[in-house]
Design a protein around this motif. Sequence first.
Motif, PDB file in Angstrom:
ATOM      1  N   GLU A   1       0.720  -1.191  -0.019  1.00  0.00           N
ATOM      2  CA  GLU A   1      -0.083   0.081   0.015  1.00  0.00           C
ATOM      3  C   GLU A   1       0.802   1.144  -0.091  1.00  0.00           C
ATOM      4  O   GLU A   1       0.471   2.214  -0.822  1.00  0.00           O
ATOM      5  N   ALA A   2       2.062   1.167   0.695  1.00  0.00           N
ATOM      6  CA  ALA A   2       2.857   2.293   0.803  1.00  0.00           C
ATOM      7  C   ALA A   2       3.534   2.763  -0.655  1.00  0.00           C
ATOM      8  O   ALA A   2       3.868   3.779  -0.746  1.00  0.00           O
ATOM      9  N   ARG A   3       3.570   1.591  -1.467  1.00  0.00           N
ATOM     10  CA  ARG A   3       3.987   1.907  -2.721  1.00  0.00           C
ATOM     11  C   ARG A   3       2.750   2.273  -3.774  1.00  0.00           C
ATOM     12  O   ARG A   3       2.935   2.220  -5.189  1.00  0.00           O
ATOM     13  N   GLY A   4       1.435   2.256  -3.048  1.00  0.00           N
ATOM     14  CA  GLY A   4       0.525   2.504  -4.072  1.00  0.00           C
ATOM     15  C   GLY A   4      -0.233   1.175  -4.722  1.00  0.00           C
ATOM     16  O   GLY A   4      -0.768   1.192  -5.675  1.00  0.00           O
ATOM     17  N   LYS A   5       0.527   0.223  -4.506  1.00  0.00           N
ATOM     18  CA  LYS A   5       0.065  -1.070  -4.965  1.00  0.00           C
ATOM     19  C   LYS A   5      -0.917  -2.147  -4.353  1.00  0.00           C
ATOM     20  O   LYS A   5      -0.935  -1.938  -3.035  1.00  0.00           O
ATOM     21  N   SER A   6      -1.811  -2.822  -5.218  1.00  0.00           N
ATOM     22  CA  SER A   6      -2.490  -3.783  -4.429  1.00  0.00           C
ATOM     23  C   SER A   6      -1.888  -4.984  -4.063  1.00  0.00           C
ATOM     24  O   SER A   6      -0.444  -4.983  -4.673  1.00  0.00           O
ATOM     25  N   LEU A   7      -2.226  -5.821  -3.325  1.00  0.00           N
ATOM     26  CA  LEU A   7      -1.675  -7.145  -2.785  1.00  0.00           C
ATOM     27  C   LEU A   7      -2.574  -8.186  -3.368  1.00  0.00           C
ATOM     28  O   LEU A   7      -3.595  -8.451  -2.789  1.00  0.00           O
ATOM     29  N   GLU A   8      -1.800  -8.966  -4.269  1.00  0.00           N
ATOM     30  CA  GLU A   8      -2.597 -10.158  -4.949  1.00  0.00           C
ATOM     31  C   GLU A   8      -2.771 -11.112  -4.025  1.00  0.00           C
ATOM     32  O   GLU A   8      -1.631 -11.451  -3.117  1.00  0.00           O
ATOM     33  N   ILE A   9      -3.902 -11.880  -3.845  1.00  0.00           N
ATOM     34  CA  ILE A   9      -4.123 -13.186  -3.186  1.00  0.00           C
ATOM     35  C   ILE A   9      -4.896 -14.070  -3.402  1.00  0.00           C
ATOM     36  O   ILE A   9      -5.603 -14.024  -4.474  1.00  0.00           O
ATOM     37  N   THR A  10      -4.844 -15.347  -3.084  1.00  0.00           N
ATOM     38  CA  THR A  10      -5.892 -16.393  -3.282  1.00  0.00           C
ATOM     39  C   THR A  10      -6.499 -16.572  -2.321  1.00  0.00           C
ATOM     40  O   THR A  10      -5.949 -16.628  -0.802  1.00  0.00           O
ATOM     41  N   ILE A  11      -7.814 -16.726  -2.208  1.00  0.00           N
ATOM     42  CA  ILE A  11      -8.814 -17.145  -0.951  1.00  0.00           C
ATOM     43  C   ILE A  11      -9.283 -18.626  -1.276  1.00  0.00           C
ATOM     44  O   ILE A  11     -10.026 -18.780  -2.328  1.00  0.00           O
ATOM     45  N   ASN A  12      -8.911 -19.572  -0.400  1.00  0.00           N
ATOM     46  CA  ASN A  12      -8.943 -20.897  -0.780  1.00  0.00           C
ATOM     47  C   ASN A  12      -9.959 -21.408   0.126  1.00  0.00           C
ATOM     48  O   ASN A  12      -9.631 -21.800   1.424  1.00  0.00           O
ATOM     49  N   ASN A  13     -10.947 -22.009  -0.237  1.00  0.00           N
ATOM     50  CA  ASN A  13     -12.153 -22.478   0.665  1.00  0.00           C
ATOM     51  C   ASN A  13     -12.140 -23.980   0.521  1.00  0.00           C
ATOM     52  O   ASN A  13     -11.951 -24.496  -0.870  1.00  0.00           O
ATOM     53  N   GLY A  14     -12.243 -24.794   1.697  1.00  0.00           N
ATOM     54  CA  GLY A  14     -12.396 -26.238   1.726  1.00  0.00           C
ATOM     55  C   GLY A  14     -11.237 -26.771   1.270  1.00  0.00           C
ATOM     56  O   GLY A  14     -10.832 -27.674   0.589  1.00  0.00           O
ATOM     57  N   VAL A  15     -10.204 -26.414   2.140  1.00  0.00           N
ATOM     58  CA  VAL A  15      -8.587 -26.850   2.366  1.00  0.00           C
ATOM     59  C   VAL A  15      -8.896 -28.342   3.139  1.00  0.00           C
ATOM     60  O   VAL A  15      -9.541 -28.003   4.107  1.00  0.00           O
TER      61      VAL A  15
END
Length: 472
Positions: A202-216
């Motif tokens: 965020e300090a660099r003005g960028k988003s943080l990519e993620i995966t949200i994993n359900n049912g692991v």
Amino acid sequence: MAKKTSSTKRRRRFHVCGDLSKRGMSDLNGVIDFLSNRHQLARVKTEVDPRFELGAVAYKFHGNKPVLFESVKGSRWPVFAGLYWNRGILADVFGVPETRLSFHFAEAVAEWRASPLHPVVMDSAPCQEIVEKNWDIRKLPAPQVGTEEGGQYLTSSVVIAKDPDTGVRNASIMRCMITGRDRLTCLMDIGRHLRDYYERAEARGKSLEITINNGVDPAVHIASVVPAVAAPIGLDELGIASHLLGEPLTLVKAKTVGVEAVGTAQFVLEAELLPKVREPEGPAAEVTGYYAQKDDRWVIRVKGVTRRKNPIWHTIIPGREVYNAVGLMAEASIFRSISNQVPVVKDVVLTYGGCGFYHAVVQVEKNIEGIQRNVILATFASFPPLKQVVVVDSDVNIRDPQDVEWALATRFRPDRDIILIPDARGHELNPVTNDGIGCKIGFDATAPYPRPVNFNRFKVREVDIDDYEIEQ
């Protein structure tokens, strides 16, 4: 094809304490089959509404069998709940005695720290059998459990992100509320590695990519709740799942983000945490048993959804399931930390009454007077959310609240055996603190050392009841 990593070439050299894969439980489907075959699963066949009704029915089984809701209003997919609310059943899943469960997790962490068995990354996996196009995440059967909750919540999904500077993966669980067709709001606790990643991006003005994993599978879940003190920010804790599975965890390249997903997950939301954007989230049921109040919090934009052909949605119900899901791994971390410092420590439990998060009971084998006070201080240092620590002798069953109360009644002197630590950092979700700052208290409920004869417990001789003919 799997990437040819050194972990796959040398995998036989690694010692692993777990065998979930060998026993057919490398995914949630295998776990459900295991429970069903052992008659440890309740199946609800009547249609339930995910808004308030599903959670209400689930609570009728609270602490007992896990529940599979086979017919959920407005959804094609079943919902599974309760996997973590019974320690005995969870111990059966991992193939260890209940009293050894947290030790089993501690051993996996120790193995991972000593010689990590890294995940392998594939180009395709079961979680990508179906790739949804322009899909509305409000179709997910994520329930709304608490009567005052602000919306549908993802409560068990594992979030994977990468350090924006080093690329090291992090896995964690945070609550996420669905707010639109491609939008969620979430809570990121202070001190979490995920929040550290996000704030640097965020300090660099960028988003943080993620995966949200359900049912692991349970191994991935346990790896994702390892406290930061046991899993340093420079290490990929998903390797812990490999040690519990008994083989390298399978990850898969995401379709729309540069972060991997869990290959055996039921659903994957490929997403990004948006910089400098906050939107309303809450109220939400929390570990404290209260509602976290509505406030402007972090925002997730979903870029893509993949799933299995016939997925099962997994949810965690507030209460014992949260206490165990977090508390068991915290117990393992606390035990490993303090037993290395003070070898007299024999066992640790985080109590249900303390939300599985705030109250610890520690069992010791005293060999010198005063060591129990060292244990109290070391325990607080090893897990900052703790508010209360009780230390008892090895002749006290720390899993029996009545026995612990007996020790407090007969071995604890309030004028001498209390340690107070004012203005200490605790857990910001506990409403008794002031933004996480509060007072901690330690109770010494141990007998004097050397033990005077009047502190020897009454006991009877051990016998085997099977040796006796008994009519009842």
